[in-house]
Scaffold this motif. Structure first.
Motif, PDB file in Angstrom:
ATOM      1  N   MET A   1     -18.464   8.772   4.959  1.00 37.28           N
ATOM      2  CA  MET A   1     -17.288   7.973   5.283  1.00 37.28           C
ATOM      3  C   MET A   1     -16.015   8.790   5.070  1.00 37.28           C
ATOM      4  SD  MET A   1     -15.981   4.439   3.494  1.00 37.28           S
ATOM      5  CE  MET A   1     -17.456   3.568   3.980  1.00 37.28           C
ATOM      6  N   ASP A   2     -15.140   8.755   6.049  1.00 41.53           N
ATOM      7  CA  ASP A   2     -13.850   9.423   5.923  1.00 41.53           C
ATOM      8  C   ASP A   2     -12.901   8.483   5.186  1.00 41.53           C
ATOM      9  OD1 ASP A   2     -11.538  10.851   6.132  1.00 41.53           O
ATOM     10  OD2 ASP A   2     -11.426  10.814   8.320  1.00 41.53           O
ATOM     11  N   LEU A   3     -12.565   8.858   3.963  1.00 36.73           N
ATOM     12  CA  LEU A   3     -11.724   7.999   3.125  1.00 36.73           C
ATOM     13  C   LEU A   3     -10.242   8.281   3.277  1.00 36.73           C
ATOM     14  CD1 LEU A   3     -13.884   8.085  -0.125  1.00 36.73           C
ATOM     15  CD2 LEU A   3     -13.736   6.217   1.531  1.00 36.73           C
ATOM     16  N   ARG A   4      -9.892   9.294   4.053  1.00 32.31           N
ATOM     17  CA  ARG A   4      -8.481   9.680   4.143  1.00 32.31           C
ATOM     18  C   ARG A   4      -7.570   8.564   4.667  1.00 32.31           C
ATOM     19  NH1 ARG A   4      -9.241  15.242   7.290  1.00 32.31           N
ATOM     20  NH2 ARG A   4     -10.839  13.902   8.243  1.00 32.31           N
ATOM     21  N   PRO A   5      -7.970   7.824   5.704  1.00 31.07           N
ATOM     22  CA  PRO A   5      -7.075   6.749   6.162  1.00 31.07           C
ATOM     23  C   PRO A   5      -6.835   5.688   5.086  1.00 31.07           C
ATOM     24  CG  PRO A   5      -8.733   7.246   7.814  1.00 31.07           C
ATOM     25  CD  PRO A   5      -9.149   7.965   6.576  1.00 31.07           C
ATOM     26  N   PHE A   6      -7.844   5.416   4.282  1.00 31.21           N
ATOM     27  CA  PHE A   6      -7.693   4.414   3.227  1.00 31.21           C
ATOM     28  C   PHE A   6      -6.821   4.949   2.089  1.00 31.21           C
ATOM     29  CE2 PHE A   6     -12.078   3.613   4.960  1.00 31.21           C
ATOM     30  CZ  PHE A   6     -11.685   2.565   5.790  1.00 31.21           C
ATOM     31  N   LEU A   7      -6.973   6.225   1.760  1.00 26.09           N
ATOM     32  CA  LEU A   7      -6.101   6.830   0.755  1.00 26.09           C
ATOM     33  C   LEU A   7      -4.653   6.815   1.232  1.00 26.09           C
ATOM     34  CD1 LEU A   7      -5.635   8.350  -1.900  1.00 26.09           C
ATOM     35  CD2 LEU A   7      -6.204  10.468  -0.690  1.00 26.09           C
ATOM     36  N   GLU A   8      -4.438   7.109   2.502  1.00 27.93           N
ATOM     37  CA  GLU A   8      -3.085   7.074   3.051  1.00 27.93           C
ATOM     38  C   GLU A   8      -2.486   5.676   2.960  1.00 27.93           C
ATOM     39  OE1 GLU A   8      -3.545   8.623   6.966  1.00 27.93           O
ATOM     40  OE2 GLU A   8      -3.944  10.684   6.275  1.00 27.93           O
ATOM     41  N   THR A   9      -3.296   4.658   3.222  1.00 31.14           N
ATOM     42  CA  THR A   9      -2.815   3.284   3.091  1.00 31.14           C
ATOM     43  C   THR A   9      -2.457   2.967   1.649  1.00 31.14           C
ATOM     44  OG1 THR A   9      -4.089   2.501   4.987  1.00 31.14           O
ATOM     45  CG2 THR A   9      -3.476   0.858   3.339  1.00 31.14           C
ATOM     46  N   ALA A  10      -3.327   3.359   0.718  1.00 28.68           N
ATOM     47  CA  ALA A  10      -3.052   3.099  -0.698  1.00 28.68           C
ATOM     48  C   ALA A  10      -1.774   3.794  -1.141  1.00 28.68           C
ATOM     49  CB  ALA A  10      -4.237   3.554  -1.549  1.00 28.68           C
ATOM     50  N   LEU A  11      -1.569   5.016  -0.699  1.00 28.94           N
ATOM     51  CA  LEU A  11      -0.345   5.749  -1.057  1.00 28.94           C
ATOM     52  C   LEU A  11       0.887   5.070  -0.476  1.00 28.94           C
ATOM     53  CD1 LEU A  11      -1.595   9.407  -0.531  1.00 28.94           C
ATOM     54  CD2 LEU A  11      -0.940   8.367  -2.705  1.00 28.94           C
ATOM     55  N   ALA A  12       0.825   4.702   0.783  1.00 32.30           N
ATOM     56  CA  ALA A  12       1.969   4.038   1.407  1.00 32.30           C
ATOM     57  C   ALA A  12       2.296   2.737   0.691  1.00 32.30           C
ATOM     58  CB  ALA A  12       1.673   3.776   2.888  1.00 32.30           C
ATOM     59  N   ALA A  13       1.264   1.968   0.360  1.00 31.08           N
ATOM     60  CA  ALA A  13       1.471   0.695  -0.329  1.00 31.08           C
ATOM     61  C   ALA A  13       2.055   0.911  -1.720  1.00 31.08           C
ATOM     62  CB  ALA A  13       0.151  -0.060  -0.417  1.00 31.08           C
ATOM     63  N   ALA A  14       1.583   1.935  -2.419  1.00 32.05           N
ATOM     64  CA  ALA A  14       2.087   2.213  -3.767  1.00 32.05           C
ATOM     65  C   ALA A  14       3.568   2.570  -3.723  1.00 32.05           C
ATOM     66  CB  ALA A  14       1.278   3.338  -4.407  1.00 32.05           C
ATOM     67  N   TYR A  15       3.967   3.360  -2.759  1.00 33.83           N
ATOM     68  CA  TYR A  15       5.372   3.759  -2.688  1.00 33.83           C
ATOM     69  C   TYR A  15       6.271   2.610  -2.223  1.00 33.83           C
ATOM     70  CZ  TYR A  15       4.555   8.557  -4.020  1.00 33.83           C
ATOM     71  OH  TYR A  15       4.240   9.682  -4.752  1.00 33.83           O
ATOM     72  N   VAL A  16       5.743   1.720  -1.397  1.00 34.47           N
ATOM     73  CA  VAL A  16       6.493   0.511  -1.055  1.00 34.47           C
ATOM     74  C   VAL A  16       6.730  -0.320  -2.318  1.00 34.47           C
ATOM     75  CG1 VAL A  16       6.336  -1.721   0.115  1.00 34.47           C
ATOM     76  CG2 VAL A  16       5.815   0.377   1.365  1.00 34.47           C
ATOM     77  N   ALA A  17       5.689  -0.471  -3.129  1.00 38.51           N
ATOM     78  CA  ALA A  17       5.821  -1.232  -4.371  1.00 38.51           C
ATOM     79  C   ALA A  17       6.814  -0.566  -5.309  1.00 38.51           C
ATOM     80  CB  ALA A  17       4.458  -1.365  -5.042  1.00 38.51           C
ATOM     81  N   ARG A  18       6.742   0.754  -5.410  1.00 39.04           N
ATOM     82  CA  ARG A  18       7.688   1.454  -6.280  1.00 39.04           C
ATOM     83  C   ARG A  18       9.136   1.189  -5.851  1.00 39.04           C
ATOM     84  NH1 ARG A  18       9.412   7.757  -7.032  1.00 39.04           N
ATOM     85  NH2 ARG A  18      10.090   7.566  -9.198  1.00 39.04           N
ATOM     86  N   GLY A  19       9.370   1.183  -4.552  1.00 31.47           N
ATOM     87  CA  GLY A  19      10.721   0.901  -4.066  1.00 31.47           C
ATOM     88  C   GLY A  19      11.203  -0.475  -4.488  1.00 31.47           C
ATOM     89  N   ILE A  20      10.295  -1.445  -4.461  1.00 33.30           N
ATOM     90  CA  ILE A  20      10.651  -2.802  -4.888  1.00 33.30           C
ATOM     91  C   ILE A  20      10.921  -2.826  -6.385  1.00 33.30           C
ATOM     92  CG2 ILE A  20       9.763  -5.158  -5.128  1.00 33.30           C
ATOM     93  CD1 ILE A  20       8.289  -4.629  -2.414  1.00 33.30           C
TER      94      ILE A  20
END
Length: 258
Positions: A1-20
């Motif tokens: 399984m290629d996990l890179r797209p899911f890692l990218e989603t987790a990273l994007a979501a984490a940085y959105v949360a950090r901004g909030i």
């Protein structure tokens, strides 16, 4: 399984949360309580989780989200386990030890983990079989060979007067002369074990969103995770012990008075 797209989603979501998190630290926020007067929830918790859910839904329609604030609706093979702001009490007081934690569980196994220390900007990531990283560099657990001389962390439920179980374990550890800290954010405690800042951690009465990402971080960094009786850890077990592996059996024995 290629996990890179899911890692990218987790990273994007984490940085959105950090901004909030940062937005409300700058402009101020309202807060309320949940189970006890010390079980605090803020606007940042709620809005960060809503933003994470929206991003996951946009990128991965049909995936399930289990979050601290809104729970879980439905079932699915892909489940994101989210703590939008772990360490809310610290956050509310401006004490810089809090984070966002995002894990992805696929068919019952955690495959992606991201913990972002939103006060410091430290980023901890892991993928199943792909190793663990601290700010983009490979990370490993500490090499401390003995419990005495190690740095250990723990945590407590919100109402210790009604739930004194962990005080017993803490007393046994302190009696042996072990150095213990109580930082107040379990996901970040686990990340610190993974990167070697802590040698071990145990806690009772944890929830899946407290441990999903950190569990993977520790294992991929070469550490060990079990229940507090040494049994294999399973999601939903509210009792957890994490360590560099070398001190694990000694720490287990100590909290049980052996």
């Amino acid at each position: 399984m290629d996990l890179r797209p899911f890692l990218e989603t987790a990273l994007a979501a984490a940085y959105v949360a950090r901004g909030i998190h940062q937005l409300y630290q700058d402009k101020g926020f309202t807060q309320s309580t949940k189970s006890t007067p010390t079980d605090v929830v803020t606007q940042a918790d709620k809005e960060a989780e809503a933003a994470i859910r929206a991003l996951i839904e946009q990128r991965h329609p049909g995936h399930v989200v289990l979050g601290e604030e809104e729970g879980q609706q439905g079932e699915g093979e892909y489940r994101w386990i989210v703590d939008p702001l772990d360490g809310t009490v610290n956050y509310a007081h401006g004490f810089p030890f809090y984070c966002v934690s995002i894990g992805l569980e696929v068919r019952g196994e955690v495959m992606v983990g991201v913990v972002l220390d939103t006060a410091r900007g430290d980023l901890f990531t892991a993928t199943r079989g792909g190793g663990a990283y601290f700010n983009g560099r490979p990370m490993r657990v500490s090499r401390s060979p003995k419990l005495l001389g190690s740095l250990i962390a723990t945590g407590f439920p919100y109402d210790v007067a009604r739930d004194r179980e962990n005080l017993t374990y803490l007393e046994r550890v302190l009696f042996k002369g072990i150095t213990v800290r109580r930082p107040g954010a379990a996901a970040l405690d686990l990340a610190y074990v993974a990167c070697g800042r802590l040698d071990g951690f145990w806690e009772v009465k944890l929830n899946p969103w407290d441990v999903a990402a950190g569990w993977l971080l520790v294992e991929e960094a070469g550490g060990r995770i079990t229940g507090i009786h040494g049994e294999p850890y399973r999601m939903g077990n509210r009792y957890l012990m994490a360590s560099n592996g070398h001190i694990h059996e000694e720490l287990l024995a100590t909290i049980h008075g052996r």
